[in-house]
Design an enzyme around this catalytic site. Structure first.
Site, PDB file in Angstrom:
ATOM      1  N   THR A   1       3.130   5.975   1.400  1.00 16.18           N
ATOM      2  CA  THR A   1       3.957   5.172   2.420  1.00 16.18           C
ATOM      3  C   THR A   1       5.021   4.243   1.868  1.00 16.18           C
ATOM      4  O   THR A   1       4.906   4.149   0.489  1.00 16.18           O
ATOM      5  CB  THR A   1       2.872   4.223   3.251  1.00 16.18           C
TER       6      THR A   1
ATOM      7  N   ARG B   1      -3.551  12.579  14.032  1.00 22.63           N
ATOM      8  CA  ARG B   1      -4.000  11.188  13.444  1.00 22.63           C
ATOM      9  C   ARG B   1      -2.954  10.412  13.159  1.00 22.63           C
ATOM     10  O   ARG B   1      -1.956  10.722  12.831  1.00 22.63           O
ATOM     11  CB  ARG B   1      -4.927  11.480  12.148  1.00 22.63           C
ATOM     12  N   VAL B   2      -3.162   9.210  13.732  1.00 23.10           N
ATOM     13  CA  VAL B   2      -2.124   8.169  13.342  1.00 23.10           C
ATOM     14  C   VAL B   2      -2.677   6.844  12.641  1.00 23.10           C
ATOM     15  O   VAL B   2      -3.709   6.510  12.961  1.00 23.10           O
ATOM     16  CB  VAL B   2      -1.335   7.644  14.645  1.00 23.10           C
ATOM     17  N   GLY B   3      -1.807   6.467  11.617  1.00 21.93           N
ATOM     18  CA  GLY B   3      -2.317   5.457  10.697  1.00 21.93           C
ATOM     19  C   GLY B   3      -1.879   4.120  11.185  1.00 21.93           C
ATOM     20  O   GLY B   3      -1.390   3.865  12.234  1.00 21.93           O
ATOM     21  N   ASP B   4      -1.778   2.926  10.435  1.00 27.48           N
ATOM     22  CA  ASP B   4      -1.278   1.728  10.505  1.00 27.48           C
ATOM     23  C   ASP B   4       0.451   1.656  10.649  1.00 27.48           C
ATOM     24  O   ASP B   4       0.833   0.659  11.194  1.00 27.48           O
ATOM     25  CB  ASP B   4      -1.804   0.865   9.530  1.00 27.48           C
TER      26      ASP B   4
ATOM     27  N   THR C   1       0.532  -0.423   2.510  1.00 24.49           N
ATOM     28  CA  THR C   1       0.151   1.145   2.253  1.00 24.49           C
ATOM     29  C   THR C   1      -1.098   1.159   2.087  1.00 24.49           C
ATOM     30  O   THR C   1      -1.917   0.369   1.752  1.00 24.49           O
ATOM     31  CB  THR C   1       1.087   1.375   0.835  1.00 24.49           C
ATOM     32  N   GLY C   2      -1.639   2.450   2.046  1.00 27.56           N
ATOM     33  CA  GLY C   2      -3.188   2.760   1.611  1.00 27.56           C
ATOM     34  C   GLY C   2      -3.943   3.236   3.004  1.00 27.56           C
ATOM     35  O   GLY C   2      -3.147   3.529   3.968  1.00 27.56           O
TER      36      GLY C   2
ATOM     37  N   GLY D   1      -4.839   3.259   6.259  1.00 28.84           N
ATOM     38  CA  GLY D   1      -4.438   2.563   7.416  1.00 28.84           C
ATOM     39  C   GLY D   1      -5.368   2.058   8.293  1.00 28.84           C
ATOM     40  O   GLY D   1      -5.407   1.209   9.117  1.00 28.84           O
TER      41      GLY D   1
END
Ligand code: GLY
Length: 379
Positions: free
Chosen positions: A223, A251-254, A274-275, A277
Protein backbone atom coordinates in the site's frame (compact mmCIF):
# COMPACT_ATOMS: atom_id res chain seq x y z
CA UNK A 1 18.43 -6.33 -9.96
CA UNK A 2 14.87 -6.82 -11.15
CA UNK A 3 12.88 -3.83 -12.25
CA UNK A 4 9.70 -5.06 -10.61
CA UNK A 5 9.02 -4.77 -6.90
CA UNK A 6 6.59 -5.27 -4.09
CA UNK A 7 6.83 -2.95 -1.14
CA UNK A 8 8.51 -5.56 1.00
CA UNK A 9 10.85 -6.47 -1.81
CA UNK A 10 11.63 -2.80 -2.12
CA UNK A 11 12.32 -2.50 1.61
CA UNK A 12 14.59 -5.54 1.66
CA UNK A 13 16.55 -4.06 -1.16
CA UNK A 14 16.65 -0.63 0.42
CA UNK A 15 17.99 -2.17 3.62
CA UNK A 16 20.67 -4.19 1.85
CA UNK A 17 21.55 -1.32 -0.46
CA UNK A 18 21.84 1.03 2.48
CA UNK A 19 24.10 -1.45 4.22
CA UNK A 20 26.23 -1.74 1.13
CA UNK A 21 26.28 2.00 0.54
CA UNK A 22 24.68 1.48 -2.85
CA UNK A 23 23.05 4.56 -4.37
CA UNK A 24 20.41 2.85 -6.50
CA UNK A 25 17.56 0.48 -5.85
CA UNK A 26 15.62 -0.95 -8.77
CA UNK A 27 17.39 1.53 -11.02
CA UNK A 28 15.92 4.43 -9.08
CA UNK A 29 18.35 6.87 -7.48
CA UNK A 30 18.32 6.89 -3.68
CA UNK A 31 19.45 10.19 -2.16
CA UNK A 32 22.97 10.08 -0.81
CA UNK A 33 21.86 10.56 2.79
CA UNK A 34 19.59 7.51 2.56
CA UNK A 35 22.85 5.67 3.23
CA UNK A 36 22.33 6.80 6.83
CA UNK A 37 18.71 5.95 7.65
CA UNK A 38 17.73 8.38 10.39
CA UNK A 39 16.85 6.78 13.71
CA UNK A 40 15.26 9.65 15.62
CA UNK A 41 12.13 11.51 14.48
CA UNK A 42 13.14 14.90 13.10
CA UNK A 43 12.12 18.20 14.68
CA UNK A 44 8.95 19.67 13.29
CA UNK A 45 9.35 21.39 9.95
CA UNK A 46 6.89 22.76 7.38
CA UNK A 47 6.22 22.03 4.62
CA UNK A 48 6.57 18.28 5.14
CA UNK A 49 5.40 15.22 3.20
CA UNK A 50 5.83 11.58 4.23
CA UNK A 51 4.85 8.18 2.83
CA UNK A 52 5.61 4.50 3.16
CA UNK A 53 9.08 3.67 1.80
CA UNK A 54 7.81 2.76 -1.66
CA UNK A 55 6.97 6.45 -2.19
CA UNK A 56 10.55 7.67 -1.63
CA UNK A 57 11.23 8.35 -5.31
CA UNK A 58 7.91 10.22 -5.72
CA UNK A 59 8.04 12.64 -2.77
CA UNK A 60 9.83 15.33 -4.82
CA UNK A 61 6.66 15.65 -6.87
CA UNK A 62 4.52 16.41 -3.82
CA UNK A 63 7.11 18.70 -2.27
CA UNK A 64 7.31 20.78 -5.48
CA UNK A 65 3.56 21.38 -5.24
CA UNK A 66 3.80 22.32 -1.55
CA UNK A 67 6.69 24.72 -2.19
CA UNK A 68 4.74 26.44 -4.96
CA UNK A 69 1.86 27.03 -2.55
CA UNK A 70 -0.32 24.27 -4.03
CA UNK A 71 -2.97 22.40 -2.13
CA UNK A 72 -1.87 19.66 0.29
CA UNK A 73 -4.33 17.15 -1.21
CA UNK A 74 -3.03 17.82 -4.72
CA UNK A 75 0.48 17.22 -3.36
CA UNK A 76 -0.25 13.83 -1.80
CA UNK A 77 -2.37 12.61 -4.72
CA UNK A 78 0.32 13.66 -7.23
CA UNK A 79 2.88 11.71 -5.18
CA UNK A 80 0.97 8.44 -5.03
CA UNK A 81 -0.08 8.76 -8.69
CA UNK A 82 3.59 8.26 -9.62
CA UNK A 83 3.53 4.92 -7.79
CA UNK A 84 0.08 3.94 -9.12
CA UNK A 85 1.36 4.53 -12.67
CA UNK A 86 4.49 2.43 -12.12
CA UNK A 87 4.12 -1.11 -13.54
CA UNK A 88 7.26 -2.10 -11.60
CA UNK A 89 5.56 -1.59 -8.22
CA UNK A 90 3.10 -4.44 -7.74
CA UNK A 91 1.53 -3.08 -4.55
CA UNK A 92 -0.73 -0.38 -6.00
CA UNK A 93 -2.40 0.78 -9.20
CA UNK A 94 -1.24 -0.53 -12.57
CA UNK A 95 0.51 -3.89 -12.07
CA UNK A 96 -0.90 -4.50 -8.58
CA UNK A 97 -1.13 -8.16 -7.58
CA UNK A 98 -4.69 -9.33 -8.33
CA UNK A 99 -7.52 -11.04 -6.47
CA UNK A 100 -8.02 -14.80 -6.54
CA UNK A 101 -9.65 -14.56 -9.97
CA UNK A 102 -6.71 -12.69 -11.47
CA UNK A 103 -8.48 -9.33 -11.52
CA UNK A 104 -6.74 -6.28 -10.04
CA UNK A 105 -9.07 -4.53 -7.57
CA UNK A 106 -7.98 -1.21 -6.11
CA UNK A 107 -8.99 0.76 -2.98
CA UNK A 108 -8.16 4.37 -2.06
CA UNK A 109 -9.21 7.25 0.14
CA UNK A 110 -8.43 10.94 0.60
CA UNK A 111 -9.04 13.53 3.32
CA UNK A 112 -8.72 17.27 2.85
CA UNK A 113 -8.06 18.97 6.17
CA UNK A 114 -8.85 22.62 5.37
CA UNK A 115 -12.35 21.85 4.09
CA UNK A 116 -12.90 18.82 6.36
CA UNK A 117 -13.97 16.64 3.44
CA UNK A 118 -13.31 13.02 2.50
CA UNK A 119 -13.64 10.74 -0.53
CA UNK A 120 -13.14 7.04 -1.00
CA UNK A 121 -13.43 4.19 -3.53
CA UNK A 122 -13.15 0.43 -3.07
CA UNK A 123 -12.98 -2.72 -5.22
CA UNK A 124 -12.40 -0.65 -8.35
CA UNK A 125 -11.45 -2.53 -11.50
CA UNK A 126 -9.82 -1.21 -14.69
CA UNK A 127 -8.98 2.30 -13.41
CA UNK A 128 -5.42 2.76 -12.15
CA UNK A 129 -5.46 6.19 -10.48
CA UNK A 130 -7.84 5.47 -7.64
CA UNK A 131 -6.45 8.12 -5.28
CA UNK A 132 -7.47 10.74 -7.84
CA UNK A 133 -10.79 8.92 -8.26
CA UNK A 134 -11.36 9.17 -4.49
CA UNK A 135 -10.51 12.89 -4.73
CA UNK A 136 -13.06 13.18 -7.55
CA UNK A 137 -15.74 11.50 -5.40
CA UNK A 138 -14.96 14.11 -2.73
CA UNK A 139 -15.01 17.05 -5.14
CA UNK A 140 -17.76 16.12 -7.61
CA UNK A 141 -20.39 14.31 -5.52
CA UNK A 142 -22.17 14.60 -2.22
CA UNK A 143 -21.07 11.05 -1.32
CA UNK A 144 -18.01 9.94 0.61
CA UNK A 145 -17.60 6.35 -0.64
CA UNK A 146 -18.39 4.61 -3.95
CA UNK A 147 -17.50 0.94 -4.49
CA UNK A 148 -17.29 -1.76 -7.13
CA UNK A 149 -18.72 -1.35 -10.58
CA UNK A 150 -20.44 1.87 -9.54
CA UNK A 151 -17.03 3.38 -8.81
CA UNK A 152 -15.68 2.22 -12.18
CA UNK A 153 -18.67 3.68 -14.03
CA UNK A 154 -18.39 6.91 -12.05
CA UNK A 155 -14.72 7.10 -13.06
CA UNK A 156 -15.49 6.54 -16.73
CA UNK A 157 -18.17 9.25 -16.57
CA UNK A 158 -15.58 11.60 -15.06
CA UNK A 159 -13.11 10.91 -17.89
CA UNK A 160 -10.84 8.29 -16.29
CA UNK A 161 -9.30 5.88 -18.78
CA UNK A 162 -10.27 2.19 -18.52
CA UNK A 163 -7.45 -0.32 -18.99
CA UNK A 164 -6.28 -3.82 -18.16
CA UNK A 165 -4.36 -3.39 -14.88
CA UNK A 166 -2.74 -6.82 -14.90
CA UNK A 167 0.89 -6.72 -16.08
CA UNK A 168 2.73 -9.79 -17.34
CA UNK A 169 4.72 -9.89 -14.08
CA UNK A 170 1.58 -9.86 -11.91
CA UNK A 171 -0.24 -12.34 -14.17
CA UNK A 172 2.62 -14.82 -13.90
CA UNK A 173 2.84 -14.52 -10.11
CA UNK A 174 -0.95 -15.03 -9.95
CA UNK A 175 -0.66 -18.12 -12.19
CA UNK A 176 2.02 -19.50 -9.86
CA UNK A 177 -0.29 -18.87 -6.88
CA UNK A 178 -3.15 -20.65 -8.68
CA UNK A 179 -0.89 -23.61 -9.32
CA UNK A 180 0.16 -23.69 -5.66
CA UNK A 181 -3.36 -23.38 -4.27
CA UNK A 182 -5.50 -25.56 -6.53
CA UNK A 183 -4.98 -29.01 -7.96
CA UNK A 184 -7.06 -27.90 -10.94
CA UNK A 185 -4.61 -25.22 -11.99
CA UNK A 186 -1.58 -27.46 -12.27
CA UNK A 187 -0.75 -30.53 -14.32
CA UNK A 188 -1.68 -33.97 -12.91
CA UNK A 189 0.47 -36.42 -10.97
CA UNK A 190 2.13 -37.68 -14.11
CA UNK A 191 3.55 -34.19 -14.71
CA UNK A 192 6.75 -32.36 -13.74
CA UNK A 193 7.11 -31.26 -10.11
CA UNK A 194 6.72 -27.79 -8.65
CA UNK A 195 10.18 -26.41 -9.45
CA UNK A 196 9.85 -27.48 -13.05
CA UNK A 197 6.45 -25.86 -13.16
CA UNK A 198 7.92 -22.63 -11.83
CA UNK A 199 10.58 -22.86 -14.50
CA UNK A 200 7.84 -23.24 -17.09
CA UNK A 201 6.31 -19.97 -15.87
CA UNK A 202 9.43 -17.94 -15.07
CA UNK A 203 12.20 -19.57 -17.07
CA UNK A 204 15.55 -19.60 -15.24
CA UNK A 205 14.89 -16.41 -13.30
CA UNK A 206 15.61 -17.74 -9.78
CA UNK A 207 15.03 -14.33 -8.19
CA UNK A 208 11.51 -14.19 -9.59
CA UNK A 209 10.83 -17.76 -8.52
CA UNK A 210 11.97 -16.96 -4.97
CA UNK A 211 9.83 -13.83 -4.96
CA UNK A 212 6.78 -15.73 -6.26
CA UNK A 213 7.22 -18.40 -3.59
CA UNK A 214 7.41 -15.72 -0.88
CA UNK A 215 4.29 -13.81 -1.94
CA UNK A 216 2.41 -17.10 -2.37
CA UNK A 217 3.30 -18.17 1.19
CA UNK A 218 2.65 -14.72 2.69
CA UNK A 219 0.12 -12.79 0.59
CA UNK A 220 1.18 -9.15 0.73
CA UNK A 221 -0.91 -6.08 1.51
CA UNK A 222 1.39 -3.49 -0.05
CA UNK A 223 0.00 0.00 0.00
CA UNK A 224 1.11 3.62 -0.13
CA UNK A 225 -0.18 6.11 2.41
CA UNK A 226 1.00 9.71 1.94
CA UNK A 227 0.34 12.77 4.12
CA UNK A 228 1.44 16.39 3.96
CA UNK A 229 1.36 19.61 5.95
CA UNK A 230 2.10 22.90 4.22
CA UNK A 231 3.80 26.05 5.47
CA UNK A 232 0.48 27.40 6.83
CA UNK A 233 -0.25 24.17 8.73
CA UNK A 234 -3.00 22.81 6.46
CA UNK A 235 -2.99 19.01 6.23
CA UNK A 236 -4.21 16.34 3.76
CA UNK A 237 -3.70 12.62 3.28
CA UNK A 238 -4.36 9.75 0.91
CA UNK A 239 -3.90 5.98 0.98
CA UNK A 240 -4.02 3.80 -2.14
CA UNK A 241 -3.58 0.04 -2.58
CA UNK A 242 -4.28 -3.09 -4.60
CA UNK A 243 -5.12 -4.66 -1.24
CA UNK A 244 -4.47 -8.19 -0.10
CA UNK A 245 -3.08 -10.34 -2.87
CA UNK A 246 -5.25 -13.34 -3.87
CA UNK A 247 -8.19 -11.91 -1.90
CA UNK A 248 -11.78 -12.99 -2.38
CA UNK A 249 -13.23 -10.61 -5.00
CA UNK A 250 -14.83 -7.68 -3.22
CA UNK A 251 -12.62 -7.92 -0.13
CA UNK A 252 -11.92 -4.41 1.14
CA UNK A 253 -9.10 -3.57 3.54
CA UNK A 254 -8.41 -0.50 5.64
CA UNK A 255 -7.07 1.81 2.91
CA UNK A 256 -10.43 3.21 1.74
CA UNK A 257 -11.89 3.29 5.26
CA UNK A 258 -11.88 6.85 6.57
CA UNK A 259 -10.70 6.64 10.18
CA UNK A 260 -8.72 3.42 9.60
CA UNK A 261 -6.31 3.55 6.63
CA UNK A 262 -6.51 7.34 6.36
CA UNK A 263 -7.53 10.12 8.72
CA UNK A 264 -6.94 13.87 8.93
CA UNK A 265 -7.95 16.52 11.42
CA UNK A 266 -6.64 19.87 10.25
CA UNK A 267 -6.29 21.05 13.86
CA UNK A 268 -4.13 18.07 14.84
CA UNK A 269 -2.52 15.91 12.13
CA UNK A 270 -2.91 12.89 9.87
CA UNK A 271 -2.31 9.15 9.96
CA UNK A 272 -2.18 6.22 7.53
CA UNK A 273 -1.31 2.55 7.48
CA UNK A 274 0.11 -0.38 5.51
CA UNK A 275 -0.09 -4.07 6.29
CA UNK A 276 -2.99 -6.29 7.31
CA UNK A 277 -5.94 -3.95 6.97
CA UNK A 278 -8.36 -6.14 8.89
CA UNK A 279 -6.38 -5.50 12.09
CA UNK A 280 -6.41 -1.77 11.52
CA UNK A 281 -10.16 -1.62 10.81
CA UNK A 282 -10.85 -3.27 14.18
CA UNK A 283 -9.11 -0.47 16.08
CA UNK A 284 -9.94 2.46 13.72
CA UNK A 285 -6.20 3.11 13.68
CA UNK A 286 -6.09 6.38 11.72
CA UNK A 287 -8.62 8.04 13.99
CA UNK A 288 -7.05 6.54 17.12
CA UNK A 289 -3.65 7.99 16.21
CA UNK A 290 -4.99 11.47 15.49
CA UNK A 291 -6.90 11.44 18.79
CA UNK A 292 -3.74 10.38 20.63
CA UNK A 293 -1.86 13.29 19.03
CA UNK A 294 -4.69 15.64 20.01
CA UNK A 295 -4.05 14.60 23.61
CA UNK A 296 -0.35 15.36 23.33
CA UNK A 297 1.35 12.19 22.06
CA UNK A 298 4.09 12.53 19.46
CA UNK A 299 3.32 10.98 16.04
CA UNK A 300 5.59 8.03 16.83
CA UNK A 301 4.07 7.37 20.27
CA UNK A 302 0.56 7.67 18.81
CA UNK A 303 1.47 5.03 16.19
CA UNK A 304 2.80 2.77 18.97
CA UNK A 305 -0.48 3.20 20.86
CA UNK A 306 -2.40 1.94 17.81
CA UNK A 307 -0.09 -1.09 17.67
CA UNK A 308 -0.66 -1.66 21.41
CA UNK A 309 -4.40 -1.88 20.73
CA UNK A 310 -3.82 -4.44 18.00
CA UNK A 311 -1.57 -6.45 20.34
CA UNK A 312 -4.26 -6.20 23.02
CA UNK A 313 -6.80 -7.71 20.62
CA UNK A 314 -4.67 -10.87 20.79
CA UNK A 315 -3.91 -10.54 24.53
CA UNK A 316 -0.31 -9.91 23.52
CA UNK A 317 0.05 -13.45 22.11
CA UNK A 318 3.18 -13.09 19.98
CA UNK A 319 2.59 -16.37 18.19
CA UNK A 320 -0.73 -15.13 16.85
CA UNK A 321 0.59 -11.62 16.27
CA UNK A 322 3.53 -13.01 14.30
CA UNK A 323 1.13 -14.25 11.61
CA UNK A 324 0.79 -10.72 10.23
CA UNK A 325 2.54 -7.37 9.91
CA UNK A 326 1.24 -3.82 10.10
CA UNK A 327 2.70 -0.28 10.04
CA UNK A 328 1.34 3.13 11.04
CA UNK A 329 2.59 6.54 9.84
CA UNK A 330 1.68 9.98 11.19
CA UNK A 331 2.41 13.69 11.01
CA UNK A 332 1.20 16.53 13.22
CA UNK A 333 0.35 20.14 12.51
CA UNK A 334 3.81 21.28 13.63
CA UNK A 335 5.42 19.17 10.93
CA UNK A 336 6.67 16.41 13.22
CA UNK A 337 6.49 12.87 11.89
CA UNK A 338 6.79 9.30 13.06
CA UNK A 339 6.02 5.71 12.13
CA UNK A 340 5.89 2.38 13.91
CA UNK A 341 5.79 -1.25 12.82
CA UNK A 342 4.45 -4.23 14.73
CA UNK A 343 7.75 -6.06 14.19
CA UNK A 344 11.29 -4.80 13.73
CA UNK A 345 11.89 -7.48 11.15
CA UNK A 346 9.18 -9.85 9.98
CA UNK A 347 9.44 -12.86 7.68
CA UNK A 348 6.93 -11.25 5.31
CA UNK A 349 9.00 -8.06 5.05
CA UNK A 350 12.66 -8.92 5.65
CA UNK A 351 14.89 -6.01 6.57
CA UNK A 352 14.40 -3.07 8.86
CA UNK A 353 11.15 -1.13 8.61
CA UNK A 354 11.59 2.32 7.14
CA UNK A 355 9.41 5.13 5.82
CA UNK A 356 10.03 8.06 3.47
CA UNK A 357 10.08 11.75 4.38
CA UNK A 358 10.75 15.00 2.55
CA UNK A 359 11.10 18.14 4.66
CA UNK A 360 11.95 20.51 1.84
CA UNK A 361 15.59 19.64 1.42
CA UNK A 362 15.75 16.06 0.16
CA UNK A 363 13.69 12.85 0.25
CA UNK A 364 15.18 10.34 2.68
CA UNK A 365 14.34 7.28 4.73
CA UNK A 366 13.75 7.14 8.46
CA UNK A 367 13.44 4.06 10.62
CA UNK A 368 10.07 3.00 12.01
CA UNK A 369 9.94 2.38 15.76
CA UNK A 370 9.29 -1.32 16.32
CA UNK A 371 6.56 -2.37 18.77
CA UNK A 372 8.14 -5.78 19.21
CA UNK A 373 11.82 -5.07 19.12
CA UNK A 374 13.26 -8.52 18.76
CA UNK A 375 13.89 -10.08 15.39
CA UNK A 376 11.02 -12.42 14.68
CA UNK A 377 12.25 -15.52 12.92
CA UNK A 378 8.92 -17.32 12.64
CA UNK A 379 8.06 -18.71 9.23
N1 GLY B 1 -3.53 -2.27 4.16
C1 GLY B 1 -4.00 -2.66 2.90
C2 GLY B 1 -5.01 -3.72 2.92
O1 GLY B 1 -5.11 -4.47 3.88
O2 GLY B 1 -5.74 -3.84 1.95
Amino acid sequence: MQLWSRRKFFLTSVASSVAAGVGKVFARPIPADAAGVSLAPAQGTRPLIISSANGLHALDKGMDILKKGGDTLDAVVATVTVVEDDPNDDSVGYGGLPNEEGEVELDASVMHGPTRRAGSVASVRRIKNVARLAQTVMEKTNHVMIVGDGARRFGVAQGFEEMNLLTEHSRKIWLAWKASSSVNWRPGIDSPEWKQQMTAIFGDDQEKIAYAERVIAHPPTGTIPCMAVNEKGDISATTTTSGLSWKIPGRVGDSPIIGAGCFVDNEVGAAGSTGKGEENIKIAGGHTIVEMMRHGKSPEDACLEALARIAHNYNGDKKKLSTFHIFFYAINKDGQHGAASLWRNHYSEPGHSVYAIHDGTQARLAECKAYFDEINTHG
